[in-house]
Scaffold this active site. Sequence first.
Site, PDB file in Angstrom:
ATOM      1  N   SER A   1       0.839  -1.201   0.000  1.00 49.78           N
ATOM      2  CA  SER A   1       0.000   0.000   0.000  1.00 49.78           C
ATOM      3  C   SER A   1       0.873   1.249   0.000  1.00 49.78           C
ATOM      4  CB  SER A   1      -0.861  -0.010   1.266  1.00 49.78           C
ATOM      5  OG  SER A   1      -1.428   1.247   1.479  1.00 49.78           O
TER       6      SER A   1
ATOM      7  N   TYR B   1      -1.207  -1.038  10.485  1.00 49.69           N
ATOM      8  CA  TYR B   1      -1.520  -1.605   9.163  1.00 49.69           C
ATOM      9  C   TYR B   1      -0.352  -1.388   8.201  1.00 49.69           C
ATOM     10  CZ  TYR B   1      -3.395  -1.710   4.410  1.00 49.69           C
ATOM     11  OH  TYR B   1      -3.571  -1.955   3.066  1.00 49.69           O
TER      12      TYR B   1
ATOM     13  N   LYS C   1       2.439  -4.087   6.437  1.00 52.80           N
ATOM     14  CA  LYS C   1       2.733  -4.211   4.996  1.00 52.80           C
ATOM     15  C   LYS C   1       4.236  -4.077   4.755  1.00 52.80           C
ATOM     16  CE  LYS C   1      -1.327  -4.830   3.234  1.00 52.80           C
ATOM     17  NZ  LYS C   1      -1.655  -6.075   2.555  1.00 52.80           N
TER      18      LYS C   1
HETATM   19  P1  NAD Z   1     -10.898  -6.835   1.016  1.00 56.29           P
HETATM   20  O1  NAD Z   1     -11.080  -6.829   2.488  1.00 56.29           O
HETATM   21  O2  NAD Z   1     -12.075  -6.617   0.166  1.00 56.29           O
HETATM   22  O3  NAD Z   1     -10.180  -8.198   0.569  1.00 56.29           O
HETATM   23  C1  NAD Z   1      -9.325  -8.927   1.414  1.00 56.29           C
HETATM   24  C2  NAD Z   1      -9.822 -10.367   1.445  1.00 56.29           C
HETATM   25  O4  NAD Z   1      -8.997 -11.122   2.328  1.00 56.29           O
HETATM   26  C3  NAD Z   1     -11.264 -10.477   1.965  1.00 56.29           C
HETATM   27  O5  NAD Z   1     -12.045 -11.217   1.067  1.00 56.29           O
HETATM   28  C4  NAD Z   1     -11.125 -11.172   3.303  1.00 56.29           C
HETATM   29  O6  NAD Z   1     -12.242 -11.967   3.629  1.00 56.29           O
HETATM   30  C5  NAD Z   1      -9.860 -11.971   3.085  1.00 56.29           C
HETATM   31  N1  NAD Z   1      -9.175 -12.310   4.335  1.00 56.29           N
HETATM   32  C6  NAD Z   1      -8.957 -11.511   5.413  1.00 56.29           C
HETATM   33  N2  NAD Z   1      -8.310 -12.206   6.362  1.00 56.29           N
HETATM   34  C7  NAD Z   1      -8.104 -13.451   5.882  1.00 56.29           C
HETATM   35  C8  NAD Z   1      -7.494 -14.620   6.417  1.00 56.29           C
HETATM   36  N3  NAD Z   1      -6.968 -14.644   7.647  1.00 56.29           N
HETATM   37  N4  NAD Z   1      -7.462 -15.731   5.657  1.00 56.29           N
HETATM   38  C9  NAD Z   1      -8.012 -15.729   4.420  1.00 56.29           C
HETATM   39  N5  NAD Z   1      -8.610 -14.655   3.867  1.00 56.29           N
HETATM   40  C10 NAD Z   1      -8.651 -13.523   4.588  1.00 56.29           C
HETATM   41  O7  NAD Z   1      -9.771  -5.766   0.684  1.00 56.29           O
HETATM   42  P2  NAD Z   1      -9.248  -5.226  -0.708  1.00 56.29           P
HETATM   43  O8  NAD Z   1      -9.570  -3.782  -0.772  1.00 56.29           O
HETATM   44  O9  NAD Z   1      -9.644  -6.110  -1.813  1.00 56.29           O
HETATM   45  O10 NAD Z   1      -7.685  -5.336  -0.447  1.00 56.29           O
HETATM   46  C11 NAD Z   1      -6.916  -6.424  -0.922  1.00 56.29           C
HETATM   47  C12 NAD Z   1      -5.470  -6.245  -0.464  1.00 56.29           C
HETATM   48  O11 NAD Z   1      -4.993  -4.995  -0.956  1.00 56.29           O
HETATM   49  C13 NAD Z   1      -5.309  -6.192   1.053  1.00 56.29           C
HETATM   50  O12 NAD Z   1      -4.124  -6.883   1.392  1.00 56.29           O
HETATM   51  C14 NAD Z   1      -5.164  -4.715   1.353  1.00 56.29           C
HETATM   52  O13 NAD Z   1      -4.391  -4.475   2.492  1.00 56.29           O
HETATM   53  C15 NAD Z   1      -4.448  -4.223   0.100  1.00 56.29           C
HETATM   54  N6  NAD Z   1      -4.709  -2.794  -0.176  1.00 56.29           N
HETATM   55  C16 NAD Z   1      -5.995  -2.346  -0.297  1.00 56.29           C
HETATM   56  C17 NAD Z   1      -6.231  -0.999  -0.516  1.00 56.29           C
HETATM   57  C18 NAD Z   1      -7.641  -0.470  -0.619  1.00 56.29           C
HETATM   58  O14 NAD Z   1      -7.827   0.730  -0.450  1.00 56.29           O
HETATM   59  N7  NAD Z   1      -8.637  -1.269  -0.911  1.00 56.29           N
HETATM   60  C19 NAD Z   1      -5.155  -0.107  -0.635  1.00 56.29           C
HETATM   61  C20 NAD Z   1      -3.860  -0.605  -0.535  1.00 56.29           C
HETATM   62  C21 NAD Z   1      -3.643  -1.963  -0.309  1.00 56.29           C
HETATM   63  C1  UD1 Z   2      -6.888   5.586   3.782  1.00 49.80           C
HETATM   64  C2  UD1 Z   2      -5.879   5.016   4.725  1.00 49.80           C
HETATM   65  C3  UD1 Z   2      -4.707   4.452   3.936  1.00 49.80           C
HETATM   66  C4  UD1 Z   2      -5.193   3.436   2.903  1.00 49.80           C
HETATM   67  C5  UD1 Z   2      -6.208   4.135   2.001  1.00 49.80           C
HETATM   68  C6  UD1 Z   2      -6.779   3.232   0.960  1.00 49.80           C
HETATM   69  C7  UD1 Z   2      -6.081   6.411   6.757  1.00 49.80           C
HETATM   70  C8  UD1 Z   2      -5.392   7.390   7.647  1.00 49.80           C
HETATM   71  N1  UD1 Z   2      -5.412   6.043   5.633  1.00 49.80           N
HETATM   72  O1  UD1 Z   2      -6.261   6.610   3.176  1.00 49.80           O
HETATM   73  O2  UD1 Z   2      -3.772   3.835   4.771  1.00 49.80           O
HETATM   74  O3  UD1 Z   2      -4.091   2.959   2.139  1.00 49.80           O
HETATM   75  O4  UD1 Z   2      -7.289   4.629   2.813  1.00 49.80           O
HETATM   76  O5  UD1 Z   2      -7.530   2.228   1.569  1.00 49.80           O
HETATM   77  O6  UD1 Z   2      -7.158   5.955   7.042  1.00 49.80           O
HETATM   78  N2  UD1 Z   2     -12.493  11.831   3.368  1.00 49.80           N
HETATM   79  C9  UD1 Z   2     -13.482  12.706   3.795  1.00 49.80           C
HETATM   80  N3  UD1 Z   2     -14.625  12.177   4.315  1.00 49.80           N
HETATM   81  C10 UD1 Z   2     -14.838  10.849   4.444  1.00 49.80           C
HETATM   82  C11 UD1 Z   2     -13.828   9.948   4.002  1.00 49.80           C
HETATM   83  C12 UD1 Z   2     -12.664  10.471   3.480  1.00 49.80           C
HETATM   84  O7  UD1 Z   2     -13.314  13.918   3.702  1.00 49.80           O
HETATM   85  O8  UD1 Z   2     -15.892  10.432   4.945  1.00 49.80           O
HETATM   86  C13 UD1 Z   2     -11.259  12.374   2.766  1.00 49.80           C
HETATM   87  C14 UD1 Z   2      -9.991  12.047   3.532  1.00 49.80           C
HETATM   88  O9  UD1 Z   2      -9.725  13.030   4.508  1.00 49.80           O
HETATM   89  C15 UD1 Z   2      -8.954  12.025   2.397  1.00 49.80           C
HETATM   90  C16 UD1 Z   2      -9.755  11.509   1.197  1.00 49.80           C
HETATM   91  O10 UD1 Z   2     -11.118  11.770   1.499  1.00 49.80           O
HETATM   92  O11 UD1 Z   2      -8.509  13.313   2.112  1.00 49.80           O
HETATM   93  C17 UD1 Z   2      -9.565  10.031   0.932  1.00 49.80           C
HETATM   94  O12 UD1 Z   2      -9.825   9.307   2.133  1.00 49.80           O
HETATM   95  P1  UD1 Z   2      -9.780   7.707   2.188  1.00 49.80           P
HETATM   96  O13 UD1 Z   2     -10.654   7.146   1.136  1.00 49.80           O
HETATM   97  O14 UD1 Z   2     -10.027   7.303   3.589  1.00 49.80           O
HETATM   98  O15 UD1 Z   2      -8.290   7.325   1.765  1.00 49.80           O
HETATM   99  P2  UD1 Z   2      -6.874   7.778   2.378  1.00 49.80           P
HETATM  100  O16 UD1 Z   2      -7.028   8.919   3.306  1.00 49.80           O
HETATM  101  O17 UD1 Z   2      -5.930   7.931   1.252  1.00 49.80           O
END
Ligand code: NAD
Ligand code: UD1
Length: 336
Positions: free
Chosen positions: A124, A148, A152
């Site tokens: 991330s 978190y 990572k």
């Molecule tokens: P998500 O929660 O939708 O998907 C993660 C999946 O992992 C889920 O289906 C959950 O049930 C499964 N899971 C959790 N714990 C588990 C375990 N112990 N054993 C087996 N399965 C398990 O999240 P996502 O948004 O699809 O994210 C996928 C990956 O990308 C994650 O590792 C997350 O940290 C990373 N990531 C996500 C974002 C984001 O904003 N969505 C940003 C950066 C990185």
């Molecule tokens: C969050 C996580 C980051 C993660 C990313 C994607 C935190 C501190 N960081 O970041 O680690 O990688 O999500 O999953 O939580 N906002 C509002 N109102 C809301 C929600 C968000 O104003 O109800 C604003 C936030 O202040 C920010 C932007 O929208 O400026 C995006 O927010 P968000 O979607 O939570 O993502 P990140 O802040 O990038």
Amino acid sequence: MNILVTGGAGYIGSHTCIELLQAGYNVVVIDNLYNSSSQSLKHVEKITGKKITFYELDIRDKKALNKVFEENCFDGVIHFAGLKAVGESVKKPMEYYNVNVYGSFILAELMKKFGCKTLVFSSSATVYGEPNVIPIKEDFPLSPKNPYGRSKLMVETYLRDIFLENESWHIGILRYFNPAGAHESGLIGEDPNGIPNNLLPYISQVAVGKFDKLKIFGDDYKTHDGTGVRDYIHVVDLAKGHLMALEALSKKSQILTLNLGSGRGQSVIDMVKAFEKASSKKIPYEIVNRRLGDIPASYTDTTFAEKILGWKPKYDENKICEDAWRWQQNNPSGYE
Ligand code: NAD
Ligand code: UD1
């Protein structure tokens, strides 16, 4: 080619399964459904007309995962399974390290045991902490600000050490910026539990009438309109990035670290406007205090990912909002 997708029932995983199946890969998913529903996989099968082999199990259950490796011969693994809520990670650090770090150890150990050495790992942009300069490049200092992000970074470090010891691995570390949007079929999308933390799901739920208004966390940042700036990347573009990473990794043993984002910084207000345009709905909002731990602005430099993978995101914020809105309208209660 057989690919194991951990966490494949989740948001990014399910979209990646579509790309894999459409490119002709066989897909095996393991997921404990902690934050997802197996419905997503049924919908993936419907969209692609292809079957997925699904095992409901916890990635930390070594015995069960060993059986999956015994029953299948994998050419590569895409590792999404994990916990991802920043705020929750502060309250439950043990669980976050256990699932994200220990779960990755188990997976890598079994990959080694069964001779599968191609791994794409979901990292991330949060590993950069608060950058001094934007756009963010892959060689910027790493300084995650919460459990978190640190979990990572630990896995990244572990994977680098594994590669140092044995350079026959093919490892891709992908640092996502802000995944958003949904598949354009409207059949799969983001289905957060409870009150969404992230911006796009919250806006979508205001549009569908679940909340009265959006709370904007601060309008006094040094950004073009004072609200926080982020790099929103369409989840389908992100999914395609995984496919291209697998292809790049298949060419030679290496460890690759890549940022995946759109390369564009957009404010909260920019996204509200794009969503209003896509949905023809007014999104009421109020400005409230800054959210603890938020950074003013973050977006990536896409040059390296483009050079190494030939990957260029196709979709902009309008498409992100159109697709998120279609998913939200068709599934106001998610997969329920
Ligand atoms: P998500 O929660 O939708 O998907 C993660 C999946 O992992 C889920 O289906 C959950 O049930 C499964 N899971 C959790 N714990 C588990 C375990 N112990 N054993 C087996 N399965 C398990 O999240 P996502 O948004 O699809 O994210 C996928 C990956 O990308 C994650 O590792 C997350 O940290 C990373 N990531 C996500 C974002 C984001 O904003 N969505 C940003 C950066 C990185
Ligand atoms: C969050 C996580 C980051 C993660 C990313 C994607 C935190 C501190 N960081 O970041 O680690 O990688 O999500 O999953 O939580 N906002 C509002 N109102 C809301 C929600 C968000 O104003 O109800 C604003 C936030 O202040 C920010 C932007 O929208 O400026 C995006 O927010 P968000 O979607 O939570 O993502 P990140 O802040 O990038």
